[in-house]
Design an enzyme around this catalytic site. Structure first.
Site, PDB file in Angstrom:
ATOM      1  N   TYR A   1       0.200  -1.084   0.044  1.00 19.32           N
ATOM      2  CA  TYR A   1       0.034  -0.152   0.135  1.00 19.32           C
ATOM      3  C   TYR A   1       1.043   0.862   0.452  1.00 19.32           C
ATOM      4  O   TYR A   1       1.893   0.945   0.601  1.00 19.32           O
ATOM      5  CB  TYR A   1      -1.203  -0.106   1.223  1.00 19.32           C
ATOM      6  CG  TYR A   1      -1.930  -0.900   1.721  1.00 19.32           C
ATOM      7  CD1 TYR A   1      -3.431  -0.912   0.929  1.00 19.32           C
ATOM      8  CD2 TYR A   1      -1.200  -2.424   2.100  1.00 19.32           C
ATOM      9  CE1 TYR A   1      -4.455  -1.804   0.901  1.00 19.32           C
ATOM     10  CE2 TYR A   1      -2.446  -3.372   1.731  1.00 19.32           C
ATOM     11  CZ  TYR A   1      -4.096  -3.078   1.557  1.00 19.32           C
ATOM     12  OH  TYR A   1      -4.682  -3.811   1.962  1.00 19.32           O
TER      13      TYR A   1
ATOM     14  N   HIS B   1      -6.564   1.256  -1.449  1.00 17.91           N
ATOM     15  CA  HIS B   1      -6.531  -0.627  -1.718  1.00 17.91           C
ATOM     16  C   HIS B   1      -5.043  -0.173  -2.617  1.00 17.91           C
ATOM     17  O   HIS B   1      -4.001   0.625  -2.563  1.00 17.91           O
ATOM     18  CB  HIS B   1      -7.166  -0.420  -3.013  1.00 17.91           C
ATOM     19  CG  HIS B   1      -8.401  -0.440  -2.781  1.00 17.91           C
ATOM     20  ND1 HIS B   1      -9.392  -1.321  -1.632  1.00 17.91           N
ATOM     21  CD2 HIS B   1      -9.718   0.584  -3.438  1.00 17.91           C
ATOM     22  CE1 HIS B   1     -10.910  -1.635  -2.286  1.00 17.91           C
ATOM     23  NE2 HIS B   1     -10.723  -0.048  -2.570  1.00 17.91           N
TER      24      HIS B   1
ATOM     25  N   LYS C   1      -4.447  -4.988  -9.030  1.00 16.96           N
ATOM     26  CA  LYS C   1      -3.276  -5.069  -8.413  1.00 16.96           C
ATOM     27  C   LYS C   1      -2.166  -5.777  -9.964  1.00 16.96           C
ATOM     28  O   LYS C   1      -2.331  -6.168 -10.258  1.00 16.96           O
ATOM     29  CB  LYS C   1      -3.501  -5.982  -7.356  1.00 16.96           C
ATOM     30  CG  LYS C   1      -3.975  -4.683  -6.320  1.00 16.96           C
ATOM     31  CD  LYS C   1      -4.235  -6.202  -5.333  1.00 16.96           C
ATOM     32  CE  LYS C   1      -5.063  -5.467  -4.070  1.00 16.96           C
ATOM     33  NZ  LYS C   1      -6.406  -5.024  -4.339  1.00 16.96           N
TER      34      LYS C   1
END
Length: 237
Positions: free
Chosen positions: A146, A155, A190
């Protein structure tokens, strides 16, 4: 993946029959109110002194308190904070563990002490570069990275899997596994990082396990190589 007891049944019954559950509060109510207060603050509205509920406002019997979610640190977090002298760890006899004793205790509790050293080296590497590092187990990875602010403000940007440097170029995982993990990461927005850790050789370190019995490993002897894995999309411009 909360570690506390689920409250969905109580919230469902309260929604169906509000009179029977009038005044009963759940931890999700606190979360919702805090989010509303943050939205008001962002929109320029000042809530009433940001009066937010606390855990004391919940309708919890004293016998139910242990079931509430406590603060839990991963072994890597505990060891890192102990390195910075921000965390004091005591054993069952209330003896204060030294850093070397804590290292030995956590490494011994791991299934593979050598793997613990590799993952802690990667954890230390990312923490010292300003990342907030959390467990990535729910996405099939070792860590999640993070940016500033941590999970409360954004996120995770990256999922990280940690591997030995000497397995680079070998079939440590199948391409099917890597493709599936990359697909999971892309679905949750991600990027996937494969972090190869080059550990000290036995000749230079007198053996990882032997050295670990005396003190924690010197992390300056580890080398980190990172590779960003992305799915190929022929339609991407």
């Amino acid at each position: 993946m909360s570690r506390s007891d689920p409250t969905w049944l109580g919230r469902y019954r309260r929604a169906m029959d509000g009179r029977a559950y009038n005044g009963q509060r759940f931890i999700e109510d606190i979360t919702a109110k805090r989010r509303e207060a943050r939205r008001d603050h962002v929109n320029g509205q000042t809530p009433d002194a940001l009066h937010l509920e606390t855990m004391r406002d919940l309708s919890i019997a004293s016998t139910d308190a242990p079931s509430m979610e406590p603060m839990q640190l991963s072994p890597f977090e505990a060891l890192f904070l102990n390195t910075l002298e921000c965390l004091e760890v005591r054993d069952s006899d209330h003896h204060i563990c030294s850093h070397a004793e804590l290292w030995q205790l956590l490494a011994a509790s791991s299934k593979q002490a050598d793997e613990f050293a590799l993952k802690y080296a990667a954890y230390f590497y990312y923490r010292t570069r300003g990342w907030t590092v959390k467990s990535g187990i729910k996405f099939g990875a070792d860590f999640l990275l993070y940016s500033k602010g941590g999970p409360s403000s954004s996120h995770a940007q990256y999922s990280v899997i940690v591997r030995r440097q000497d397995t680079r170029g070998t079939v440590d995982e199948s391409w099917q596994y890597m493709f599936a993990l990359s697909r999971v990461c892309s679905q949750v927005r991600k990027a996937l990082i494969v972090c190869y850790v080059d550990r000290p050789t036995a000749e230079n370190d007198c053996g990882v396990h032997e050295h670990m019995e005396a003190t924690a490993l010197d992390l300056t002897e580890f080398q980190i190589n990172e590779f960003l894995i992305e799915r190929f999309n022929p339609n991407r411009k």
